[in-house]
Write an enzyme that holds these catalytic residues in place. Structure first.
Site, PDB file in Angstrom:
ATOM      1  N   GLU A   1      -8.250   2.316  -6.463  1.00  0.00           N
ATOM      2  CA  GLU A   1      -9.148   3.182  -6.008  1.00  0.00           C
ATOM      3  C   GLU A   1     -10.299   3.537  -6.868  1.00  0.00           C
ATOM      4  OE1 GLU A   1      -8.401   6.833  -3.292  1.00  0.00           O
ATOM      5  OE2 GLU A   1      -9.026   7.837  -5.001  1.00  0.00           O
TER       6      GLU A   1
ATOM      7  N   THR B   1     -14.142   6.171  -2.852  1.00  0.00           N
ATOM      8  CA  THR B   1     -13.747   7.403  -2.014  1.00  0.00           C
ATOM      9  C   THR B   1     -15.230   8.027  -1.434  1.00  0.00           C
ATOM     10  OG1 THR B   1     -14.060   8.466  -4.171  1.00  0.00           O
ATOM     11  CG2 THR B   1     -11.800   8.238  -3.334  1.00  0.00           C
TER      12      THR B   1
ATOM     13  N   ALA C   1      -8.940  14.356  11.195  1.00  0.00           N
ATOM     14  CA  ALA C   1      -9.296  13.057  10.946  1.00  0.00           C
ATOM     15  C   ALA C   1      -9.314  12.139  12.334  1.00  0.00           C
ATOM     16  CB  ALA C   1      -8.484  12.525   9.746  1.00  0.00           C
TER      17      ALA C   1
ATOM     18  N   GLN D   1      -0.749  10.035  -0.203  1.00  0.00           N
ATOM     19  CA  GLN D   1      -1.275  10.969  -1.237  1.00  0.00           C
ATOM     20  C   GLN D   1      -0.317  10.663  -2.588  1.00  0.00           C
ATOM     21  OE1 GLN D   1      -3.117  12.619  -3.141  1.00  0.00           O
ATOM     22  NE2 GLN D   1      -3.529  14.570  -1.834  1.00  0.00           N
TER      23      GLN D   1
ATOM     24  N   GLN E   1      -5.336  16.244 -16.633  1.00  0.00           N
ATOM     25  CA  GLN E   1      -5.110  15.485 -15.052  1.00  0.00           C
ATOM     26  C   GLN E   1      -3.890  16.333 -14.544  1.00  0.00           C
ATOM     27  OE1 GLN E   1      -5.258  11.400 -16.353  1.00  0.00           O
ATOM     28  NE2 GLN E   1      -5.507  11.098 -14.209  1.00  0.00           N
TER      29      GLN E   1
END
Ligand code: FAD
Length: 291
Positions: free
Chosen positions: A17, A48, A127, A178, A214
């Protein structure tokens, strides 16, 4: 190539990604980094869509550039919660004109202002409405998001799974999870998904944590459980950037090898647009991916 065709293959695959820039000033450097990541030869690259739809043009720009320069299949994300039906229809037209056949259909996160609003009049609340619309608009291969540790807005995991089932019934061809840092959470989720009668492929999403900052962001975004083994590594190496990067790449590699060993064939890596991280993981897996 459609992602469902990639997922039917027997071999182990790794997909990546990347994310588009927020402003046009960053476009050249992001195009460069994402091209470099795609040249490593993943099974596909997902791009994304910025929160609130801010980077929709850049999503398509980056996706088209990757496909044209490298031939790697692309998956373009789209969110709907802050969009009108007209905006979504326009984006779907752009996807078709660009020849993009793989689309990740997302609701998008609610901003703090949206959370208190009456949502009954919104064009899109979930969604699944976007999935239905994409399904009716063309021959797209459609992905949806899922949450091994339950979506933060869901009251419980049963309810979350029921809504996931509705989303798949609306037309999702595959799901991507996720991030998670404990594979057992994924295995038990997959068991519950299958038990609920959801039979589309589920691609685990792995986030390599390569710097200490992060950790907080990942926690805020996903609320993921961080195992002690992982937190010890951040405690020990968090202030030493090169060591933390190496440890983060190895931790992610270890998760991926365990997933392959347990029969999962495609793993998706959140690269954070870092070619060195994507390359480091791939290097650790050369013989495994060739097996
Ligand atoms: P939904 O599937 O609509 O679910 C949202 C919540 O609503 C869940 O709690 C669900 O259980 C509940 N729900 C669903 N249907 C109903 C119903 N009928 N009645 C009541 N409740 C219901 N965000 C971006 O902005 N851009 C991206 O590119 C992006 N990519 C992502 C990729 C992956 C793999 C993942 C896992 C997330 C991504 N996100 C992205 C974040 C995502 O937008 C958020 O997690 C968002 O909060 C939920 O999106 P969703 O598509 O899962 O929503």
């Amino acid at each position: 190539m459609k992602i469902t065709d990639i997922l039917k293959q027997d071999a182990c695959h790794l997909s990546f990604e990347v994310f588009p820039p927020k402003r046009s000033a960053g476009l050249d450097s992001v195009r460069g980094a994402t091209e470099e990541i795609a040249k490593l030869g993943p099974s596909f690259v997902s791009v994304t869509y910025g929160a609130g739809g801010g980077t929709s043009d850049f999503t398509l720009n980056i996706a088209k550039n990757i496909r044209e320069k490298t031939g790697v299949p692309v998956l373009a994300h789209i969110t709907c919660v802050s969009s009108s039906r007209q905006t979504v229809a326009h984006y779907i037209d752009s996807l078709k004109r660009s020849g993009i056949e793989n689309v990740m259909a997302l609701r998008g996160d609610l901003t703090p202002e949206m959370e208190g609003q009456d949502r009954s009049g919104w064009d899109y609340r979930y969604a699944s409405q976007l999935v239905e619309e994409l399904k009716a608009s063309g021959d797209f291969c459609i992905g949806g998001a899922c949450y091994p540790e339950v979506h933060p807005e869901s009251r419980n995991r049963h309810e979350d799974l029921q809504h996931l089932k509705e989303k798949v019934q609306a037309g999702c061809d595959f799901l991507t999870t996720q991030m998670f840092f404990d594979n057992d959470l994924f295995y038990s989720f997959l068991y519950r998904v299958r038990d609920a009668g959801i039979d589309v492929p589920v691609i685990p999403g792995i986030m390599p944590i390569t710097n200490a900052n992060q950790v907080e962001k990942a926690l805020k975004l996903s609320g993921s459980h961080m195992p002690i083994r992982f937190l010890s590594l951040v405690d020990r190496f968090g202030n030493e950037p090169a060591a933390m990067e190496q440890a983060g790449i190895i931790y992610a590699t270890d998760q991926i090898i365990d997933l392959y060993a347990n029969g999962i064939r495609n793993v998706h890596v959140y690269t954070m647009n870092k070619p060195a991280v994507a390359a480091g993981i791939l290097k650790n897996l050369t013989a495994i991916l060739a097996a």
